[in-house]
Design a protein around this motif. Structure first.
Motif, PDB file in Angstrom:
ATOM      1  N   CYS A  12       0.977  -1.221  -0.048  1.00  0.00           N
ATOM      2  CA  CYS A  12       0.018  -0.001  -0.027  1.00  0.00           C
ATOM      3  C   CYS A  12       0.995   1.141  -0.035  1.00  0.00           C
ATOM      4  O   CYS A  12       2.144   1.149   0.251  1.00  0.00           O
ATOM      5  CB  CYS A  12      -0.940  -0.167   1.246  1.00  0.00           C
ATOM      6  SG  CYS A  12       0.206   0.134   2.667  1.00  0.00           S
ATOM      7  N   PHE A  13       0.475   2.474  -0.194  1.00  0.00           N
ATOM      8  CA  PHE A  13       1.081   3.559  -0.303  1.00  0.00           C
ATOM      9  C   PHE A  13       2.091   3.783   0.907  1.00  0.00           C
ATOM     10  O   PHE A  13       3.226   4.133   0.898  1.00  0.00           O
ATOM     11  CB  PHE A  13       0.027   4.969  -0.404  1.00  0.00           C
ATOM     12  CG  PHE A  13       0.496   6.061   0.039  1.00  0.00           C
ATOM     13  CD1 PHE A  13       1.432   6.737  -0.564  1.00  0.00           C
ATOM     14  CD2 PHE A  13      -0.009   6.503   1.403  1.00  0.00           C
ATOM     15  CE1 PHE A  13       1.662   8.170  -0.063  1.00  0.00           C
ATOM     16  CE2 PHE A  13       0.348   7.682   1.845  1.00  0.00           C
ATOM     17  CZ  PHE A  13       1.341   8.530   1.088  1.00  0.00           C
ATOM     18  N   GLY A  14       1.378   3.549   2.126  1.00  0.00           N
ATOM     19  CA  GLY A  14       2.343   3.843   3.379  1.00  0.00           C
ATOM     20  C   GLY A  14       3.596   2.966   3.521  1.00  0.00           C
ATOM     21  O   GLY A  14       4.707   3.333   3.977  1.00  0.00           O
ATOM     22  N   VAL A  15       3.349   1.697   3.116  1.00  0.00           N
ATOM     23  CA  VAL A  15       4.145   0.637   3.478  1.00  0.00           C
ATOM     24  C   VAL A  15       5.290   0.863   2.206  1.00  0.00           C
ATOM     25  O   VAL A  15       6.529   1.051   2.508  1.00  0.00           O
ATOM     26  CB  VAL A  15       3.819  -0.944   3.165  1.00  0.00           C
ATOM     27  CG1 VAL A  15       4.972  -1.847   3.175  1.00  0.00           C
ATOM     28  CG2 VAL A  15       2.844  -1.083   4.485  1.00  0.00           C
ATOM     29  N   SER A  76       5.881   2.211   9.012  1.00  0.00           N
ATOM     30  CA  SER A  76       4.498   3.112   8.633  1.00  0.00           C
ATOM     31  C   SER A  76       3.496   2.962   9.867  1.00  0.00           C
ATOM     32  O   SER A  76       2.605   3.795   9.824  1.00  0.00           O
ATOM     33  CB  SER A  76       3.994   2.283   7.600  1.00  0.00           C
ATOM     34  OG  SER A  76       3.573   0.913   7.473  1.00  0.00           O
ATOM     35  N   CYS A  99       3.015   6.332   8.259  1.00  0.00           N
ATOM     36  CA  CYS A  99       1.978   6.602   7.109  1.00  0.00           C
ATOM     37  C   CYS A  99       1.165   7.794   7.561  1.00  0.00           C
ATOM     38  O   CYS A  99       0.767   8.154   8.700  1.00  0.00           O
ATOM     39  CB  CYS A  99       1.080   5.428   7.147  1.00  0.00           C
ATOM     40  SG  CYS A  99      -0.265   5.707   5.654  1.00  0.00           S
ATOM     41  N   PHE A 101      -1.649   8.541   6.957  1.00  0.00           N
ATOM     42  CA  PHE A 101      -3.190   8.410   7.714  1.00  0.00           C
ATOM     43  C   PHE A 101      -3.135   8.057   9.116  1.00  0.00           C
ATOM     44  O   PHE A 101      -3.932   7.912   9.893  1.00  0.00           O
ATOM     45  CB  PHE A 101      -3.742   7.264   6.893  1.00  0.00           C
ATOM     46  CG  PHE A 101      -3.836   7.455   5.425  1.00  0.00           C
ATOM     47  CD1 PHE A 101      -4.317   8.620   4.843  1.00  0.00           C
ATOM     48  CD2 PHE A 101      -3.456   6.674   4.519  1.00  0.00           C
ATOM     49  CE1 PHE A 101      -4.574   8.890   3.503  1.00  0.00           C
ATOM     50  CE2 PHE A 101      -3.734   6.620   3.241  1.00  0.00           C
ATOM     51  CZ  PHE A 101      -4.060   7.920   2.545  1.00  0.00           C
ATOM     52  N   VAL A 102      -1.898   7.263   9.285  1.00  0.00           N
ATOM     53  CA  VAL A 102      -1.776   6.949  11.018  1.00  0.00           C
ATOM     54  C   VAL A 102      -1.197   8.469  11.735  1.00  0.00           C
ATOM     55  O   VAL A 102      -1.716   8.538  12.787  1.00  0.00           O
ATOM     56  CB  VAL A 102      -0.751   6.043  11.099  1.00  0.00           C
ATOM     57  CG1 VAL A 102      -0.417   5.679  12.659  1.00  0.00           C
ATOM     58  CG2 VAL A 102      -1.026   4.731  10.360  1.00  0.00           C
ATOM     59  N   THR A 168      -6.222   1.596  11.453  1.00  0.00           N
ATOM     60  CA  THR A 168      -6.563   1.849  10.016  1.00  0.00           C
ATOM     61  C   THR A 168      -6.943   0.548   9.322  1.00  0.00           C
ATOM     62  O   THR A 168      -7.490   0.672   8.432  1.00  0.00           O
ATOM     63  CB  THR A 168      -5.301   2.281   9.510  1.00  0.00           C
ATOM     64  OG1 THR A 168      -4.270   1.500   9.749  1.00  0.00           O
ATOM     65  CG2 THR A 168      -5.003   3.609   9.746  1.00  0.00           C
ATOM     66  N   CYS A 196      -8.592   2.882   6.738  1.00  0.00           N
ATOM     67  CA  CYS A 196      -7.762   3.279   5.597  1.00  0.00           C
ATOM     68  C   CYS A 196      -8.414   2.070   4.621  1.00  0.00           C
ATOM     69  O   CYS A 196      -8.633   0.973   4.882  1.00  0.00           O
ATOM     70  CB  CYS A 196      -6.329   3.062   5.665  1.00  0.00           C
ATOM     71  SG  CYS A 196      -5.648   2.977   3.926  1.00  0.00           S
ATOM     72  N   ALA A 198      -7.264   1.054   1.763  1.00  0.00           N
ATOM     73  CA  ALA A 198      -6.212   0.227   0.878  1.00  0.00           C
ATOM     74  C   ALA A 198      -6.546  -1.175   1.072  1.00  0.00           C
ATOM     75  O   ALA A 198      -6.516  -2.272  -0.207  1.00  0.00           O
ATOM     76  CB  ALA A 198      -4.722   0.400   1.393  1.00  0.00           C
ATOM     77  N   THR A 199      -6.755  -1.770   2.184  1.00  0.00           N
ATOM     78  CA  THR A 199      -7.093  -3.133   2.321  1.00  0.00           C
ATOM     79  C   THR A 199      -8.327  -3.737   1.492  1.00  0.00           C
ATOM     80  O   THR A 199      -8.577  -4.581   0.964  1.00  0.00           O
ATOM     81  CB  THR A 199      -7.082  -3.433   3.797  1.00  0.00           C
ATOM     82  OG1 THR A 199      -5.862  -3.156   4.528  1.00  0.00           O
ATOM     83  CG2 THR A 199      -7.204  -5.078   4.010  1.00  0.00           C
TER      84      THR A 199
HETATM   85 FE1  F3S Z   1      -0.998   1.192   4.405  1.00  0.00          FE
HETATM   86 FE2  F3S Z   1      -1.127   3.618   5.541  1.00  0.00          FE
HETATM   87 FE3  F3S Z   1      -3.239   2.423   4.689  1.00  0.00          FE
HETATM   88  S1  F3S Z   1       0.264   2.081   5.912  1.00  0.00           S
HETATM   89  S2  F3S Z   1      -3.060   0.528   4.935  1.00  0.00           S
HETATM   90  S3  F3S Z   1      -1.891   3.558   3.448  1.00  0.00           S
HETATM   91  S4  F3S Z   1      -2.931   3.525   6.652  1.00  0.00           S
END
Ligand code: F3S
Length: 283
Positions: A12-15, A76, A99, A101-102, A168, A196, A198-199
């Motif tokens: 995902c974007f954050g990782v 992240s 991340c 979002f976090v 998230t 979030c 993404a998942t």
């Molecule tokens: Fe990934 Fe950040 Fe969402 S780490 S799952 S984009 S909260």
């Protein structure tokens, strides 16, 4: 063979951002020791590669205490305020790959707890992300994961506003159910859905692809719970679903007679493995 690769396969974007940050630090600081606070990602291949390049994993505050110099990358999941303070006290260089979002959740719970709100985090209390959020939520925050915990929940002092946020990766329907239980108690609550997408997007796309191909390949670390979940979802739609960790696990004999193959991968699967699998299927 026609191949359909999921657009949401892999990091995902954050990782992605966190892993790239570590490699960037290796390039920028050839002369300094690089650490990550916790494994940057749950993927053996990536961790092995980083170890080869000299990156060491710190597992606890005690580990930080033991080092005198170096660059520490925050992954992240994020960390509590205490960890930032400790890194500063020790004069270590902190590179923050939390991340965004976090980070936003940290900001919300920090501000709200300062205003006097009681913080409730809907999530798994032993997950590092939740431990980190808790570390910004003031003295008396609660973590709630189950309906029983929500039923039992009580704010210690009457009249205090309750601010509810979510881990998230928490399941949205479960989050809604738990909020509903708390809401019935009559507190003055503000609810911030910090889940979030993404998942969810990765799972929905995998499900759609698995529903229209002859065989499906799911790539990811054996211990990755989100990859296991992806596998279950795909298997439900397509009986010929295979779970592989690396290219070596892929038995091409199983794919000989199929016309279309779908490929997806868990959140911690590096692109390079996904590309290798795609190439092998194409040949
Ligand atoms: Fe990934 Fe950040 Fe969402 S780490 S799952 S984009 S909260």
């Amino acid at each position: 063979m026609h191949i359909e690769l999921a657009k949401t396969a892999g990091f995902c974007f954050g990782v992605k951002r966190a892993v790239e940050t570590v490699y960037e630090q290796i390039r920028c600081h050839e002369d300094r020791k690089i650490y990550t606070y916790g494994p940057i990602i749950h993927n053996e291949e990536v961790i092995k590669d980083l170890r080869k390049q000299g990156v060491q994993v710190l597992h606890s505050e005690e580990d930080i205490q033991k080092i005198e110099d170096g660059v520490v990358v925050i992954r992240s999941h994020g960390v509590s305020r205490r960890i930032y303070d400790l890194l500063e006290e020790k004069n270590l260089t902190c590179i923050d790959a939390t991340c965004p979002f976090v980070k936003k959740i940290h900001r919300i719970v920090d501000e709200e707890s300062r205003k006097g709100s009681y913080i409730v985090i809907i999530g798994n209390g032993s997950h590092p992300e939740v431990e980190g959020i808790r570390g910004w939520a003031g003295e008396q925050a609660s973590v709630i994961q189950t309906a029983e915990e929500a039923e039992r929940f009580q704010v210690p002092e009457t009249g205090r506003k309750v601010c509810i946020v979510a881990q998230t990766t928490f399941n949205y329907n479960k989050f809604k159910d738990l909020v509903e239980i708390i809401d019935k108690k009559g507190y003055d609550i503000i609810v911030l859905n910090t889940i979030c997408n993404a998942t969810k997007e990765r799972q929905e796309e995998a499900c759609r692809i698995a529903g229209r191909v002859d065989a499906m390949v799911v790539i990811g670390d054996r211990r990755s719970s989100n990859t296991q979940k992806l596998f279950e979802i795909c298997k439900n739609e397509c009986l010929n679903t295979y779970y592989i960790q690396t290219l070596d696990d892929l038995d091409m004999n199983q794919l000989r007679s199929v016309e279309t193959v779908g490929i997806t991968a868990g959140a911690s699967t590096p692109n390079i493995i996904i590309e290798e699998v795609q190439r092998l299927c194409q040949n």
